[in-house]
Motif scaffolding. Sequence first.
Motif, short mmCIF file in Angstrom:
data_model
loop_
_atom_site.label_atom_id
_atom_site.label_comp_id
_atom_site.label_asym_id
_atom_site.label_seq_id
_atom_site.Cartn_x
_atom_site.Cartn_y
_atom_site.Cartn_z
N HIS A 118 0.83 -1.21 0.00
CA HIS A 118 0.00 0.00 0.00
C HIS A 118 0.86 1.25 0.00
O HIS A 118 0.61 2.19 -0.76
N PHE A 119 1.86 1.30 0.89
CA PHE A 119 2.76 2.45 0.93
C PHE A 119 3.48 2.63 -0.40
O PHE A 119 3.70 3.75 -0.85
N VAL B 292 -2.90 -7.06 -5.30
CA VAL B 292 -4.17 -6.46 -4.85
C VAL B 292 -3.87 -5.25 -3.96
O VAL B 292 -4.50 -4.19 -4.09
N GLY B 293 -2.89 -5.40 -3.05
CA GLY B 293 -2.53 -4.30 -2.16
C GLY B 293 -1.97 -3.10 -2.91
O GLY B 293 -2.28 -1.95 -2.58
N PHE B 294 -1.16 -3.34 -3.93
CA PHE B 294 -0.58 -2.26 -4.72
C PHE B 294 -1.67 -1.46 -5.42
O PHE B 294 -1.68 -0.22 -5.37
N TRP B 295 -2.62 -2.15 -6.06
CA TRP B 295 -3.68 -1.45 -6.77
C TRP B 295 -4.65 -0.76 -5.81
O TRP B 295 -5.19 0.31 -6.12
N ARG B 296 -4.85 -1.34 -4.64
CA ARG B 296 -5.69 -0.66 -3.65
C ARG B 296 -5.02 0.62 -3.18
O ARG B 296 -5.68 1.65 -2.95
N GLY B 297 -3.68 0.57 -3.00
CA GLY B 297 -2.95 1.77 -2.62
C GLY B 297 -3.08 2.87 -3.66
O GLY B 297 -3.14 4.06 -3.33
#
Length: 454
Positions: A79-80, A303-308
Amino acid sequence: MEKHSLRQIGEESSALIKVAIPAILAQLAQMTLGVVDTLMAGNYSKHALAAVGTGANTFMIIFALYLGLSFALNPMVSHFNGQGQFKQIGKTFQMGMVVGVAFGLVTFFILRNMETPLLLMGVTPDIAGLTADYLTALSWGAIPAFLFLSLRACNEGLFSTKAIMICSFLVIPFNIVFNTWFIYGGLGLPAMGAVGVGYATSLVWTLLFLFLLIYTYKNRRYEHLDIFKNLSWPSMTLIKEYFTVGSPIAVGMLMEVGLFGMIGIMVARYGVDLTGAHQIAMNIATVAFMVPLGLSVAITARVGFWRGKQDFRQMRLAGFCGIGLSVIFQATSVTLMLLFRHDFVGFYTDNTELINLAASLIFLAAIFQFSDGLQINSAGALRGMKDTTIPMIYMAIAYWIFGFPIGYYLAEKQGLKVEGFWIGIIVGLSIAAILLLFRFIRRSKFAIEYAQSQ
């Protein structure tokens, strides 16, 4: 479901595979360490095999707590990364190391006091005493093991799965050498059997941590993250997020691994032969599980990258592509396990009775491969969304309200023994898979609709 072109599906699947293949190979390499331990203990004696198997199952109940907690580092870092908050990534690395040391110290003392709990759980005295000695030897590797898990999860959040793969393969020869030395003795050391496996594993974990630490320190791509600069205690905001996301994952992981671990401990009451057969079959099933587990790491990171980045359509696509890839693998895995189950067991032992017992259990293991892959990758997609509390509740229901009670009833009341417990595993994994998949479908759709309404 949002419609995507074949090109979009292909691009996201390719990106997933690029991250997933090293992660899968790393998982397989790390699993190879356990396979080597089991093979070498089994070749030494049936009692050594039973002690190492029972000890590994016991330790995994503790290990699962930190493994699950460390899983929170992957989506936090990804996310960061998506948000461009690079200094926060460095602080997340530092926090993971601090928590790893603290958790390792507690585990060190627990592992050195396990003989009485094992006896109270009904493990036979000959296996309980040897298992306790194995766990005492294993305790020296607790801190480096948890430090490695923290570094691994943070690197996975930055898509650096290739380095983890290389480190994991590098320690395999050391594992073989250390096991040979400590199990059979030599160069001034006496033969230690199962206890030697514990000392060898502790040394291997230490090497794993050191190798990955060197990579992280030397990596020029990480210089702007200040991982080893401005060292300080992590902020309360970061700690709160870590435990808010990680605690439910840890408890959920404990629900699953605890199911397998408790069954392994209860099976130890059935004697050396059934315990050995269970351990061999579970080892083979776990090797197959490393592929969907490695894939889930890539799913969480993507998924975390795109949510970020607040791109929820791409986030949803990443989850579905990963789950689809898992189904394809599970079909292959089931076929291989059904066709070659006797051959696989033959690598572990030449005892005909043990081979037949273990092969019958592998038939049941093949059945739950679909459910196992589906639940771990659905959970991985939800972790990427930082959705962890409800999945934890789902796992508690699936494994401990349905899976274990049904397995216990069949094993103890219907006289099916080991096979009864394995049927319970199938029930628990199937329920978890259904609940987690439908939650990802609902939650990812809601995220898209909410973003569109703003």
